[in-house]
Design an enzyme around this catalytic site. Structure first.
Site, PDB file in Angstrom:
ATOM      1  N   GLU A   1       0.820  -1.216   0.000  1.00 41.63           N
ATOM      2  CA  GLU A   1       0.000   0.000   0.000  1.00 41.63           C
ATOM      3  C   GLU A   1       0.856   1.269   0.000  1.00 41.63           C
ATOM      4  O   GLU A   1       0.643   2.178   0.806  1.00 41.63           O
ATOM      5  CB  GLU A   1      -0.963  -0.014   1.197  1.00 41.63           C
ATOM      6  CG  GLU A   1      -1.949  -1.159   1.145  1.00 41.63           C
ATOM      7  CD  GLU A   1      -3.033  -1.104   2.212  1.00 41.63           C
ATOM      8  OE1 GLU A   1      -2.816  -0.488   3.261  1.00 41.63           O
ATOM      9  OE2 GLU A   1      -4.102  -1.703   1.976  1.00 41.63           O
TER      10      GLU A   1
ATOM     11  N   ASP B   1      -8.474  -8.683   4.809  1.00 43.52           N
ATOM     12  CA  ASP B   1      -8.199  -7.468   5.573  1.00 43.52           C
ATOM     13  C   ASP B   1      -9.240  -7.228   6.653  1.00 43.52           C
ATOM     14  O   ASP B   1     -10.063  -6.330   6.502  1.00 43.52           O
ATOM     15  CB  ASP B   1      -8.152  -6.281   4.587  1.00 43.52           C
ATOM     16  CG  ASP B   1      -7.730  -4.996   5.259  1.00 43.52           C
ATOM     17  OD1 ASP B   1      -7.323  -5.048   6.425  1.00 43.52           O
ATOM     18  OD2 ASP B   1      -7.812  -3.950   4.605  1.00 43.52           O
TER      19      ASP B   1
ATOM     20  N   GLU C   1     -12.664  -1.169  12.207  1.00 45.69           N
ATOM     21  CA  GLU C   1     -12.689  -0.538  10.879  1.00 45.69           C
ATOM     22  C   GLU C   1     -13.827  -1.061  10.010  1.00 45.69           C
ATOM     23  O   GLU C   1     -14.535  -0.290   9.373  1.00 45.69           O
ATOM     24  CB  GLU C   1     -11.340  -0.768  10.187  1.00 45.69           C
ATOM     25  CG  GLU C   1     -11.300  -0.258   8.755  1.00 45.69           C
ATOM     26  CD  GLU C   1      -9.946  -0.474   8.083  1.00 45.69           C
ATOM     27  OE1 GLU C   1      -9.028  -1.027   8.719  1.00 45.69           O
ATOM     28  OE2 GLU C   1      -9.819  -0.066   6.914  1.00 45.69           O
TER      29      GLU C   1
HETATM   30  O1  GCW Z   1      -7.216  -2.310   5.808  1.00 47.26           O
HETATM   31  C1  GCW Z   1      -6.200  -1.499   5.586  1.00 47.26           C
HETATM   32  C2  GCW Z   1      -6.597  -0.207   6.208  1.00 47.26           C
HETATM   33  C3  GCW Z   1      -5.435   0.723   6.184  1.00 47.26           C
HETATM   34  C4  GCW Z   1      -4.263   0.070   6.921  1.00 47.26           C
HETATM   35  C5  GCW Z   1      -3.940  -1.247   6.227  1.00 47.26           C
HETATM   36  C6  GCW Z   1      -2.831  -2.009   6.923  1.00 47.26           C
HETATM   37  C7  GCW Z   1      -2.557   1.092   8.204  1.00 47.26           C
HETATM   38  O2  GCW Z   1      -7.709   0.323   5.535  1.00 47.26           O
HETATM   39  O3  GCW Z   1      -5.822   1.918   6.790  1.00 47.26           O
HETATM   40  O4  GCW Z   1      -3.156   0.898   6.966  1.00 47.26           O
HETATM   41  O5  GCW Z   1      -5.070  -2.047   6.216  1.00 47.26           O
HETATM   42  O6  GCW Z   1      -3.147  -2.908   7.665  1.00 47.26           O
HETATM   43  O7  GCW Z   1      -1.667  -1.713   6.688  1.00 47.26           O
END
Ligand code: GCW
Length: 721
Positions: A314, A388, A416
């Site tokens: 990411e 995730d 989240e």
């Molecule tokens: O699910 C995603 C989140 C991000 C997060 C990422 C991760 C910190 O939306 O906000 O970043 O996972 O776990 O690295």
């Protein structure tokens, strides 16, 4: 004094007194589960009081001082009386705390053999006789164990358990039990729903917020022994002299509570913070930079825990941009930390679709070939599931697939994807589902819990991480019930075999009430809350259906133009032929990453557990489910039952009016209203989107009929009939 003045003064006194007593009753959630309120039953109270009449401790170090302070505070609150502290036993009912090393009394009372297998954090709590005095002993090899024992003992009283005839021993199953703060240095919190970061970097190190100590107490009470202070989407500044100093001030507060601090680091720090032109992990100067940096950190924080790393994921940089592997990157950091006893927690949250077009397969494909290539002080940290932190995922296939490498599991305490701080979702049952899942990787019984506690593969190092949901909100967690997830995380990290219901009961008794009806009602609300959330968000194995960005509401039609796998449609694959992601052997063969018999079980829609059905299969809308209903009917049932269950939760909560304090009652009530609205939105939006495919036939039949009717009417109008 005139009579009217006299009455006025009386009135003022009455108001002041009332204001005070109301204040004393006010509950804002700040104290979490450490409220230490007076024991309500007079009988029980007098029994407890006669069992503990004196505390015997020699507070020779900061951890034992913390233990003393806590026991004094706890007993004073619950007994409404100061309990004397001394260094020798003088009466019946002494509570003796210590380690054999510093307390001859403990050494005399507890055989060293009894402590042999309890390690550095375990403890015993025993009811014994000392010179004919009935006493209770809390003993451990190290002060941290004594502190944990103190919290256990206080918990017994808080939950109104017996404290006579005790013979308890306990030690944590997992070594590193860490909270991962996704806190940025500007005090915003990524995926935080409880205010700003509690770390007030702008006033550190000079000013140390008293809240840090309460944070440390809360963590110690559930056995959390580490905190990674900053976001995994890291900023290089955390490694500057200035921030190391600030972090050292936090570490000083956390240390007496057995907590270590860690940093999330950015892989390109050498390049960005020094004159170096590269961050290549095989470059000698880069390696030296990290060694020097580690030395510098340990000079300020002698018990620093180590680094947490999100690499090549990411947008975060990683060793791959220098043509190196995760192992090259992790080992370089491990080498720098090793002389100081530090560790590297290297995340496996990677999903480079050039490796495989099915995102769930990527981490396994990248990491499994590296098994055996990591240094001993490296842990690979994987999220519980392969995508995730979705409301429900099967366990990540990486667990059990890297026998030579200790694997940590990362759970998300902050909600989240489960309604953030607006939904009441008790996550322990979800975590238990994963911890208890049998990977079969070393034969039956190789549960995920046994992989991460190191026992299945004989690893000395083991760890677990929880993404913290903590912020500056007075109640720490945003939603009062989100505190239960912090609590349950710590308890499961200590002992993954605990049951989610028993953890909930402890928490409710300490946080709300032990009154039987209230307890039962809250237990019921919590017990089903996670499955309920799954039902109204993503039933039957659906996943990643949230709207863009905020991840709160539904967005099943969402298509991301940058990355296919950030789209909801990539996951639901709803079309006129059906719905679901085919990860069976006729699809992406994601099932191939699981060991038998799971692989075959997941591979066939007939044997695949229905909770994972659409995770592994794309099935026609009229597919017959075990219930005899069609898939489409069942999907609708789930969404509707999810909404009905929230309605029931709300009703149950409202029945508690007057039984719990007004402030928290109202807080939760309002949030349950928001939850119900959002659950309806999830149901309505998802069903409307799926309906256009599921009922296409029906719709086109309907349209055909409408057209035919219109034609007939036309014909009638034109006098043809
Ligand atoms: O699910 C995603 C989140 C991000 C997060 C990422 C991760 C910190 O939306 O906000 O970043 O996972 O776990 O690295």
């Amino acid at each position: 004094m005139k009579l009217s003045n006299f009455f006025l003064i009386q009135l003022i006194i009455w108001f002041v007194l009332n204001a005070f007593s109301l204040n004393a009753l006010a509950e804002d959630g700040y104290k979490l589960w450490l409220r230490y309120n007076k024991i309500s039953s007079p009988k029980l109270l007098s029994r407890y009081k006669s069992s503990v009449t004196q505390v015997v401790i020699n507070p020779s170090c900061p951890v034992l001082k913390a233990a003393q302070e806590e026991i004094e505070m706890g007993l004073k609150g619950m007994f409404q009386k100061d309990i004397p502290v001394s260094s020798s036993v003088s009466v019946n009912g002494a509570l003796i705390l210590g380690t054999p090393d510093e307390s001859p009394l403990v050494k005399n009372l507890i055989k060293t053999g009894d402590l042999n297998r309890l390690g550095e954090e375990g403890y015993v709590i025993r009811s014994l006789l000392y010179k004919n005095h009935p006493v209770t002993v809390i003993a451990a090899n190290k002060p941290a164990g004594v502190l944990y024992g103190v919290f256990h003992f206080l918990r017994l009283i808080q939950t109104e358990e017996s404290i006579s005839n005790l013979n308890i021993q306990s030690k944590p199953r997992i070594k590193k039990r860490v909270l991962n703060h996704w806190d940025n240095l500007n005090r915003s919190v990524e995926r935080g729903y409880a205010g700003k970061s509690i770390w007030k970097w702008e006033e550190l190190p000079e000013k140390v917020d008293p809240r840090y100590k309460d944070y440390a107490r809360a963590n110690a009470s559930i056995g959390v022994n580490g905190a990674s202070l900053n976001n995994v989407n890291s900023q290089v500044e955390i490694l500057t002299k200035e921030y190391i100093k600030k972090a050292a001030a936090i570490a000083d507060v956390l240390r007496p509570y057995g907590m270590q601090v860690y940093f999330s680091i950015k892989f390109t720090s050498p390049l960005e913070l020094s004159g170096l032109t590269t961050s290549d992990p095989l470059d000698p100067e880069v390696r030296k930079w990290w060694k020097d940096k580690a030395d510098e950190i340990y000079r300020a924080i002698p018990d620093f825990g180590g680094f947490l790393v999100k690499a090549y994921s990411e947008g975060q940089p990683g060793p791959q941009q220098y043509g190196r592997t995760h192992a090259d990157g992790a080992n370089m950091l491990a080498e720098a930390l090793e002389p100081h006893g530090g560790i590297v927690m290297w995340r496996a949250f990677v999903y480079d679709l050039s490796i495989d077009s099915d995102r769930t397969k990527c981490a396994y494909l990248e990491f499994v070939p590296l098994d055996g290539k990591f240094k001993d002080n490296v842990l690979i940290q994987s999220k519980n599931g392969p995508v995730d932190f979705q409301p429900r995922e099967p366990f990540s296939s990486i667990f059990g697939s890297m026998p030579k490498t200790p694997l940590m599991m990362e759970l998300q305490i902050t909600q989240e994807y489960t309604g953030q701080a607006k939904h009441l979702v008790y996550q322990a049952p979800m975590w238990k589902e994963v911890l208890d899942a049998d990977t079969y990787k070393k034969g039956p019984g190789t549960t995920v819990a046994k992989i991460i506690d190191g026992s299945a593969e004989d690893h000395a190092l083991s760890g677990i991480a929880g993404v913290s949901g903590i912020g500056t909100d007075r109640n720490w967690s945003g939603h009062h019930f989100s505190q239960s997830n912090w609590y349950a995380y710590g308890r499961l990290a200590w002992d993954p075999d605990l049951l989610s219901d028993e953890i909930a009961e402890e928490w409710i008794r300490m946080t709300w009430s032990g009154e039987p009806d209230t307890l039962k009602t809250i237990e019921k609300i919590m017990a089903n809350s996670w499955e309920t959330c799954v039902s109204y968000m993503t039933p039957l194995g659906l996943h990643h259906q949230m709207a863009e960005g905020h991840h709160y509401g539904p967005g099943p039609d969402y298509k991301n133009t940058m990355r296919d796998d950030w789209s909801s449609t990539y996951y639901n694959k709803a079309d006129k032929t059906g719905i679901g992601f085919n990860r069976s052997s006729t699809g992406t063969d994601g099932v191939g990453q699981y060991a038998e018999p799971l692989k075959s079980l997941f591979n066939s829609p007939e044997t695949c557990p229905e909770k994972y059905l659409l995770w592994f299969h794309h099935l026609p809308w009229d597919y017959t489910m075990k219930s005899g209903k069609t898939l489409w009917e069942e999907i609708q049932l789930y969404y509707n039952s999810g909404v009905d269950e929230v309605t029931a939760m709300k009703k149950a909560w409202e029945s508690l009016e007057g039984k719990v304090d007004r402030e928290r009652f109202e807080h939760v009530k309002v949030r349950l209203e928001m939850q119900l609205d959002n659950a309806k939105e999830w149901r309505d939006v998802c069903l409307a989107y799926f309906r256009q495919f599921a009922e296409k036939e029906k719709q086109s039949g309907f349209i055909r009929r409408r057209k035919a009717m219109a034609r007939q009417e036309d014909a009638r109008g034109q006098g043809f009939e």
